[in-house]
Design a protein around this motif. Structure first.
Motif, mmCIF file in Angstrom:
data_model
loop_
_atom_site.group_PDB
_atom_site.id
_atom_site.type_symbol
_atom_site.label_atom_id
_atom_site.label_comp_id
_atom_site.label_asym_id
_atom_site.label_seq_id
_atom_site.Cartn_x
_atom_site.Cartn_y
_atom_site.Cartn_z
ATOM 1 N N ASN A 154 42.443 -21.850 108.167
ATOM 2 C CA ASN A 154 41.309 -21.550 107.510
ATOM 3 C C ASN A 154 40.689 -22.904 106.866
ATOM 4 N N THR A 155 41.635 -23.477 106.204
ATOM 5 C CA THR A 155 40.858 -24.646 105.483
ATOM 6 C C THR A 155 40.636 -25.694 106.507
ATOM 7 N N ALA A 156 41.431 -25.787 107.576
ATOM 8 C CA ALA A 156 41.498 -26.744 108.584
ATOM 9 C C ALA A 156 40.064 -26.678 109.430
ATOM 10 N N GLY A 157 39.843 -25.239 109.541
ATOM 11 C CA GLY A 157 38.530 -24.742 110.282
ATOM 12 C C GLY A 157 37.196 -25.135 109.131
ATOM 13 N N TRP A 158 37.253 -24.675 108.169
ATOM 14 C CA TRP A 158 36.014 -25.130 107.454
ATOM 15 C C TRP A 158 35.941 -26.706 107.348
ATOM 16 N N MET A 159 36.997 -27.350 107.342
ATOM 17 C CA MET A 159 36.932 -28.740 107.423
ATOM 18 C C MET A 159 36.214 -29.437 108.866
#
Lengths: 346, 445
Positions: B372-377
């Protein structure tokens, strides 16, 4: 339309101060009015189910301010950068103080979070008062509508302002005393026995201080910014404000003496609303006065969003506020009455 | 590059990344808790109620941290990004204010009832309070996504005389097609976090041999929800989101795939290190022509590479964007594989005995957070160099009056406070897990 949104934001700010004000004040008296864990848990229970909802008024008022007056939001939030960040840190510490304390039955753990909760509550009250003081006194706005205030300069009210000078510190003290009394009255409404008596005594002891500070702060305001009286001279309806403030102070004293807890608490609510409305009425239509050049001041006209957005916003805002009032009535009814320690919770 | 710009970007990136660790779990857990409460009502089974109460306690701790780390997000629009707020506040002020009015009040009012009101309320009313918290958190998600979607793909605005943008169509803003795909993709991602966390704790109890009944409920609910939403995450939501990027941010797509030169029949890079200096991929492992197929549904379709765009419009950090995107996609694929196998085992009644699978589920815990963090990044780095795509550059949006030194001061302050919050969080959650779903005692939630 701009005037309407000015009133809406003012009402939401007032709602925030009245509601979150009592749980901030309860935090201030928490350490010395409540002796021992059972009494401290009583205070936490009295504010536990509602404090988060009360704090949302700050966010909602902030969001509404952002939506209606984006230029004001941009300018004031960047200008008050350092104190706002500190407010954020204090809000965080306070929230974990309330919520994490109960997770462990350990005196060291609980003692730590007790102090965190109480000290952050007191500092927040002072910060909010100082913030209001800054808005009334004026800030060093530049021609481009921005400014940056250091935390302090020479503590004098002039053009080279800091966040803290003698006037804003006075405003902070007024807020601290007012909210402490407000919180004490709320605790008195929600509790019984020894804690109830101590809370009532605290509020009564603060009353003369509150009266003195009210007079002092009004005199100081008129002295540093004589323009605040203009609106009162032109529109005699403004004279209701001093009437409400005086009347509610009398009610607080009389009801406090008679032991009418709810009436005293209501008096305090009216006092706070009266003081805030008085400030808003004095400023209007200016929302952020410039201490540099009066023509740089931000008014509701040069800081508002586009007209179409303001009109559209009114329709969802009305729906939103009706729903919100519904929730609040429901929640406060659900948790009405004196707190009992047997129920589940804090 | 201007150092104040970097400080303000890091300030927002750090606080947003830390913040989103908590809402992704609360938004994902909320519907699962409603399911547990529903089963408890339907089957009149106390085990499900205990399961729901256990997750409500975890939810409560996460919610507090989500709230306290969320307040700085709204503030930072004004404190650190004041030029952006002045420019765009007339539009995105709408969605941000609506979030407060429609989501925060609902959520905060009913959270207290949900966490502390079980004894005061009838089971049915308590169920409704859980539903209200669920709705509040998902409505909140929508308004934030609509705000971000407007920054990715601005719609419903007009230029005002002073250079700012103002709302021209409310419905265009609220019904932004980008927002729908992004919302579906994001919420599905948060359910994956909720589901995998639930399955992981369940697997822990089963392997431990304690609270086995509850562990089974957790694993079962977790892997079923995890399987459904891992698939939805790729199709249709990921696919729809990807098409949005291809259509409206072609330079971003090229940078995500590290496609430096335009070509027909473009390959899909699986692994490899983008070499921005040489404009190539080192050690590539790729599927020929696959990118053309995925993007345009034709093997020979021409995909625009970065060379089709002026370099000043390229995303500023291509390698990080490329890795974020590939980590997200790679983990998403692994989630499908794991949860499909787990559901097959469940269907065959073998899952609770398959210790190897329980170990995999247990160890999966951190990966949905990373994905999820990578997606937002990917979304945020992909939008660069724009703050509002095509309208305002990031360089022009930060608070010019707040110096790099002041920004650094508060960034360090946040780092310190978040470190303490993170430690307290892990400590409290560990205690709850160890205490288990059965014991009702304890003063806390």
């Amino acid at each position: 339309m701009e005037t309407l949104w000015f009133c809406i934001v003012a009402v939401m700010v007032a709602a925030y101060v009245v509601l979150d004000g009592f749980d901030l004040g309860a935090g201030v008296i928490y350490l010395f009015a409540a002796k021992g864990t059972p009494e401290r848990r009583m205070i936490l229970r009295a504010i536990g189910p509602v404090w988060d909802g009360n704090e949302v008024w700050l966010l909602a008022a902030g969001g509404t301010l952002y939506f209606a007056f984006p230029q004001l939001y941009a300018s004031s939030f960047s200008g008050f950068y350092l104190p706002l960040m500190m407010v954020l840190w204090l809000l965080m510490l306070r929230a974990i103080g309330i919520e994490f304390r109960t997770h462990m039955e350990n005196p060291v753990w609980q003692g730590f979070f007790d102090v965190v909760f109480s000290v952050s509550s007191a500092l927040l009250a002072i910060f909010f008062g100082a913030a209001l003081g800054n808005v009334i006194r004026g800030v060093p706005l530049r021609a481009d509508g921005y400014f940056f205030e250091p935390l302090w300069t020479d503590f004098r009210v002039g053009t080279n302002n800091g966040i803290l000078d003698w006037y804003t510190v006075l405003a902070g003290v007024v807020a601290l005393v007012t909210l402490t009394a407000h919180g004490a009255l709320y605790v008195a409404v929600k509790t019984e026995n020894e804690l109830n008596r101590r809370a009532r005594r605290t509020a009564l002891a603060l009353w003369p201080v509150q009266v003195l500070l009210t007079v002092l702060s009004l005199a100081a305001t008129c002295w540093i910014r004589p323009q605040v009286l203009d609106n009162y001279r032109e529109h005699s309806i403004g004279m209701l404000v001093p009437l409400v403030v005086t009347g509610s102070l009398i009610v607080m004293f009389w009801a406090g003496r008679k032991g009418l807890e709810k009436a005293a608490f209501l008096g305090s609510c009216f006092y706070i609303v009266g003081m805030l409305v008085g400030a808003a009425f004095a400023l209007y239509p200016v929302v952020l006065p410039a201490s540099t050049d009066p023509s740089y001041s931000l008014t509701i006209y040069n800081s508002a969003a586009g007209r179409h957005g303001l009109i559209v916003g009114l329709s969802w805002w009305i729906i939103g506020i009706v729903l919100t009032l519904g929730y609040f009535v429901f929640i406060y009814r659900m948790f009405r009455g004196k707190v009992k320690l047997e129920d589940a919770g804090y | 590059m201007d150092s104040a710009l970097i400080v303000h970007r890091l300030h927002f990136a750090f606080t947003a990344t830390f913040h989103y660790l908590f809402p992704q779990l609360t938004m994902g857990l909320a519907p699962l808790i409603v399911i547990l409460k529903t089963l408890a009502l339907r089957r009149n089974d106390e085990t499900y109620n205990q399961a729901a109460r256990f997750w409500a306690r975890i939810f409560g701790i996460n919610f507090v941290l989500g709230v306290v780390t969320g307040i700085p997000m709204e503030f930072q629009f004004g404190t650190n990004w004041s030029h952006f707020s002045r420019f765009a506040g007339g539009v995105i002020g709408q969605t941000l204010a609506m979030e407060g009015m429609f989501a925060f009040f609902l959520e905060s009012a009913f959270l207290g009832l949900f966490l502390y009101g079980e004894k005061r309320l009838s089971p049915r009313m308590h169920w409704w309070s859980a539903v209200a918290v669920f709705l509040g958190s998902w409505i909140s998600g929508y308004f934030i996504i609509a705000t971000n979607a407007w920054m990715q793909y601005p719609v419903g605005y007009e230029r005002a005389a002073d250079g700012s943008v103002q709302l021209s169509s409310f419905w265009a803003l609220v019904l932004n097609p980008w927002a729908w795909w992004q919302y579906a993709h994001n919420m599905s991602g948060s359910v994956i976090t909720g589901a995998f966390v639930m399955a992981s704790i369940g697997a822990f109890y089963l392997l431990w041999g304690k609270y086995v009944d509850h562990g089974r409920i957790f694993v079962k609910t977790g892997v079923i929800a995890g399987c459904i939403f891992s698939i939805l995450q790729v199709f249709p939501t990921g696919d729809g989101q990807g098409k949005m990027v291809a259509r409206h941010q072609p330079a971003t797509l090229a940078a995500m795939e590290a496609l430096f030169t335009s070509q027909p029949g473009a390959p899909l890079i699986i692994i490899g290190q983008p070499n921005a200096e040489e404009k190539t991929i080192d050690n590539p492992l790729y599927v020929p022509k696959m990118l053309s197929m995925l993007t345009y549904r034709r093997w020979e379709a021409r995909v625009q590479g970065l060379d089709s765009f002026p370099q000043e419009d390229w995303p500023t950090n291509i390698p990080l964007l490329y890795y974020s995107y590939h980590i997200m996609v790679g983990l998403g694929t692994i989630f499908i594989a794991i949860s499909v196998v787990a559901v097959l085992l469940l269907w065959r009644n073998k899952l609770f005995q398959a210790r190897w699978m329980l170990w995999i589920l247990l160890l999966c815990l951190p990966f949905p957070y990373i994905a999820n963090t990578a997606g937002w990044m990917t979304a945020e780095l992909g939008r660069q160099p724009w703050l509002v795509y095509g309208l305002m550059r990031t360089l022009d949006g930060y608070s010019k009056t707040v110096s790099a030194g002041n920004g650094m001061f508060t960034l360090l302050g946040f780092m310190g406070i978040y470190l303490v919050l993170g430690i307290l969080f892990l400590f409290l959650v560990r205690r709850e897990i160890e205490r288990g779903p059965v014991s009702e005692a304890g003063g806390g939630h």
